[in-house]
Design an enzyme around this catalytic site. Structure first.
Site, PDB file in Angstrom:
ATOM      1  N   GLN A  15      12.136  -5.454  -8.241  1.00  0.00           N
ATOM      2  CA  GLN A  15      11.205  -6.436  -9.201  1.00  0.00           C
ATOM      3  C   GLN A  15      11.185  -5.505 -10.471  1.00  0.00           C
ATOM      4  OE1 GLN A  15       8.463  -8.925  -7.696  1.00  0.00           O
ATOM      5  NE2 GLN A  15       6.831  -7.574  -8.273  1.00  0.00           N
ATOM      6  N   ASP A  70      -5.947   5.766   3.219  1.00  0.00           N
ATOM      7  CA  ASP A  70      -5.876   4.281   2.745  1.00  0.00           C
ATOM      8  C   ASP A  70      -7.391   3.866   3.073  1.00  0.00           C
ATOM      9  OD1 ASP A  70      -5.258   1.642   1.564  1.00  0.00           O
ATOM     10  OD2 ASP A  70      -3.151   1.920   2.462  1.00  0.00           O
ATOM     11  N   TRP A 123      -1.945  -7.274  -6.574  1.00  0.00           N
ATOM     12  CA  TRP A 123      -2.214  -6.219  -7.444  1.00  0.00           C
ATOM     13  C   TRP A 123      -0.824  -5.338  -8.079  1.00  0.00           C
ATOM     14  CZ3 TRP A 123      -6.058  -6.304 -10.679  1.00  0.00           C
ATOM     15  CH2 TRP A 123      -6.258  -5.193 -11.639  1.00  0.00           C
ATOM     16  N   ASN A 124      -0.013  -5.085  -7.027  1.00  0.00           N
ATOM     17  CA  ASN A 124       1.150  -4.490  -7.382  1.00  0.00           C
ATOM     18  C   ASN A 124       1.908  -5.260  -8.593  1.00  0.00           C
ATOM     19  OD1 ASN A 124       0.408  -2.190  -6.277  1.00  0.00           O
ATOM     20  ND2 ASN A 124       1.741  -2.512  -4.215  1.00  0.00           N
ATOM     21  N   SER A 125       2.117  -6.413  -8.152  1.00  0.00           N
ATOM     22  CA  SER A 125       2.812  -7.315  -8.979  1.00  0.00           C
ATOM     23  C   SER A 125       2.111  -7.634 -10.373  1.00  0.00           C
ATOM     24  CB  SER A 125       2.978  -8.719  -8.174  1.00  0.00           C
ATOM     25  OG  SER A 125       3.862  -8.587  -7.198  1.00  0.00           O
ATOM     26  N   GLN A 156      -6.331 -12.279  -4.649  1.00  0.00           N
ATOM     27  CA  GLN A 156      -5.407 -13.012  -5.599  1.00  0.00           C
ATOM     28  C   GLN A 156      -5.993 -13.930  -6.412  1.00  0.00           C
ATOM     29  OE1 GLN A 156      -2.099 -14.149  -3.192  1.00  0.00           O
ATOM     30  NE2 GLN A 156      -1.936 -11.959  -2.303  1.00  0.00           N
ATOM     31  N   HIS A 171       0.848  -1.142   0.035  1.00  0.00           N
ATOM     32  CA  HIS A 171      -0.025   0.040   0.210  1.00  0.00           C
ATOM     33  C   HIS A 171       0.972   1.263   0.055  1.00  0.00           C
ATOM     34  CE1 HIS A 171      -3.989  -1.829   1.413  1.00  0.00           C
ATOM     35  NE2 HIS A 171      -3.324  -2.675   1.145  1.00  0.00           N
ATOM     36  N   GLU A 224       2.927  -4.447 -12.409  1.00  0.00           N
ATOM     37  CA  GLU A 224       4.204  -4.651 -12.994  1.00  0.00           C
ATOM     38  C   GLU A 224       4.711  -5.561 -14.040  1.00  0.00           C
ATOM     39  OE1 GLU A 224       5.661  -2.911  -8.524  1.00  0.00           O
ATOM     40  OE2 GLU A 224       6.286  -4.938  -9.195  1.00  0.00           O
TER      41      GLU A 224
END
Length: 496
Positions: free
Chosen positions: A352, A128, A370-372, A392, A26, A375
């Site tokens: 990463q 947040d 979600w970030n991965s 996920q 986050h 990316e």
């Protein structure tokens, strides 16, 4: 419990505070948004506890070197109140058995957040999603509150439907036959064991779900790390049903300007890139599971054996943790020596984004946080999916079923609850069978080559979204303009 004011503010500056939850997944995207605000002339301040400042400082320092300073304002973490040692302030540093204390800290910081906002009186606040009270404090101060959501509209719309309609309600815990999720743009099947944690057990999120939803619906709007083109029908439905307005400003990892990116190669980044440059284009399978997911030692042994048996070059970001069964024999004896040259194991943090965007990287084994996910999409790399928790498993339906840029690692039983998931160990043979398919271009099977083509097309859409005139670029402009219009006359003048 004192807080510090941001000193020396000029009256004409437009000041926005950003308050992230206690986990890097986050903090990172919110800090990237704060830096992009700063690049567009906004006086941005990240509001964090002292130990968590270390997680965002590299991002903030990079922005400062590019001439876009972002303030960091500390408030105290309630260590004594929740029973954690000093300096243990987020989900990556706490023992898994004490993760619940991090969630207890959410309610415990309500007073501190109110004090920070009342003492400093920013022009707007991006808080947040767990911090439902920020909507009330912002209303009291007469400023806009935006809710930050760290996931995309596809999982959010699906989770909203699951929460409202409960199509799984008639199923027992052991009953895992598929059911259809109603009220969404596509036909989508789920099974009970793969539902998000908060729909299966009463956790901290579930306890506050009604307050969180009410705050989200009543606040100025919602800002999300996504881009419209990756999930357009869901982006439209989310704006219609889940908020007053939605601003899609991702992928946030693509916002840093080039002069910032050029400063990032050092330490482990240099080691990884030096190794990657020795590999054939699109031949390396990168294995990374986010900032705080941990496997058992037994599963790591199977992972090691599977990667070794696959015959593919690999770069593995390995997180050893004693509480998860780590120790001197974390990997099979002699493993690193046997794969030397073909495989690189990096312990702890890895760069990463830089790994995924390297020409040698040809596939990404990921938990689909979600970030991965974003990316991987931004890098144009197909994904081998291994979801573990939260939303996920829903993200997997997007990647594998809708976007068709990924393949599942395991077709057997899976669970979003750690205690259930630990009973199933994915065997080395299954891992080797899937990973071996992702050979270098020209050597992979037809389905993998088609995935790579679609992944490259998705990456092009992501680049276009954050480029001048793209959907995320325009939403970022629209968001800042709407906030400034509210300060000027109390109304929003732009439109979607």
């Amino acid at each position: 419990m004192a807080t510090t004011k941001v000193a020396g503010e000029e009256a004409e500056r437009f000041r926005v505070f950003f308050i992230p939850f206690f986990v890097p997944s986050h903090m990172k995207p919110m800090a990237e948004i704060a830096c992009e605000f700063a690049a567009r002339g906004v006086d941005s301040t990240m509001v964090v506890t002292p130990a968590n400042a270390d997680f965002i400082r590299p991002i903030v320092e990079q922005a400062a070197r590019a001439g876009h300073p972002v303030h960091i304002l500390h408030y105290p973490f309630p260590s004594a109140e929740v029973g954690l040692p000093e300096g243990i302030e987020n989900l990556t540093t706490v023992d898994p058995a004490e993760e619940g204390k991090i969630y207890q800290a959410v309610d415990a910081v309500q007073e501190a957040h109110g004090r920070v906002l009342r003492d400093n009186r920013p022009d707007a606040v991006v808080a947040d999603v767990p911090y439902w009270w920020a909507t009330d404090v912002a209303r009291e101060l007469g400023i806009p509150r935006l809710t930050f959501l760290p996931v995309g509209t596809f999982p959010l719309v699906v989770m909203s439907s699951l929460s409202r309609h409960k199509p799984y309600a008639g199923l027992t815990d052991g009953e895992n036959r598929p059911f259809v999720v109603p009220g969404i743009p596509d036909s989508l099947e789920m099974v009970k064991s793969e539902l998000p944690n908060f729909l299966r057990v009463r956790d901290a999120h579930a306890e506050n779900a009604d307050k969180i939803r009410k705050a989200q619906l009543e606040c100025f709007g919602v800002v999300l790390n996504t881009f419209y083109e990756v999930e357009p029908a869901y982006a439209d439905q989310f704006r219609r049903e889940e908020c007053r307005d939605g601003y899609y400003v991702g992928p946030t990892s693509m916002w840093p300007r080039q002069e910032v990116l050029e400063k990032k190669v050092a330490g482990k980044a240099g080691e990884c890139k030096a190794w990657l440059y020795e590999q054939k284009p699109a031949s390396v399978v990168y294995v990374g599971f986010g900032s705080f997911n941990h496997f058992s030692k037994q599963q790591h042994w199977e992972m090691a054996r599977g990667l070794e048996a696959s015959g593919r070059p690999f770069l593995w970001a390995l997180k050893e943790k004693a509480s998860a069964g780590g120790g001197a024999d974390w990997l099979p004896e002699g493993f690193e020596e046997r794969v030397r040259g073909r495989g690189l194991v990096i312990r702890g943090w890895v760069p990463q984004v830089e790994i995924l965007s390297h020409r040698a990287t040809g596939a990404f084994v990921t938990h689909l946080g979600w970030n991965s996910l974003l990316e991987g999409a931004a890098a144009g790399v197909p994904m081998i999916t291994w979801p573990l928790a939260y939303e996920q498993f829903i993200n997997e339906r997007l990647v594998v079923g809708k976007l068709r840029v990924g393949a599942r690692m395991w077709e057997g039983h899976r669970s979003s609850l750690p205690e259930e998931a630990a009973r199933v160990v994915v065997p080395a043979e299954a891992i080797a069978a899937v990973v071996s398919r992702f050979a270098a271009p020209g050597e992979a099977d037809e389905e993998v080559e088609a995935m790579r083509k679609r992944a490259r097309e998705l990456a092009a859409m992501a680049r276009a979204a954050v480029s001048d005139g793209g959907s995320s670029w325009k939403d970022m402009d629209r968001l800042i303009d709407d906030l400034k219009a509210f300060r000027s006359n109390g109304v929003v003048v732009s439109s979607t």
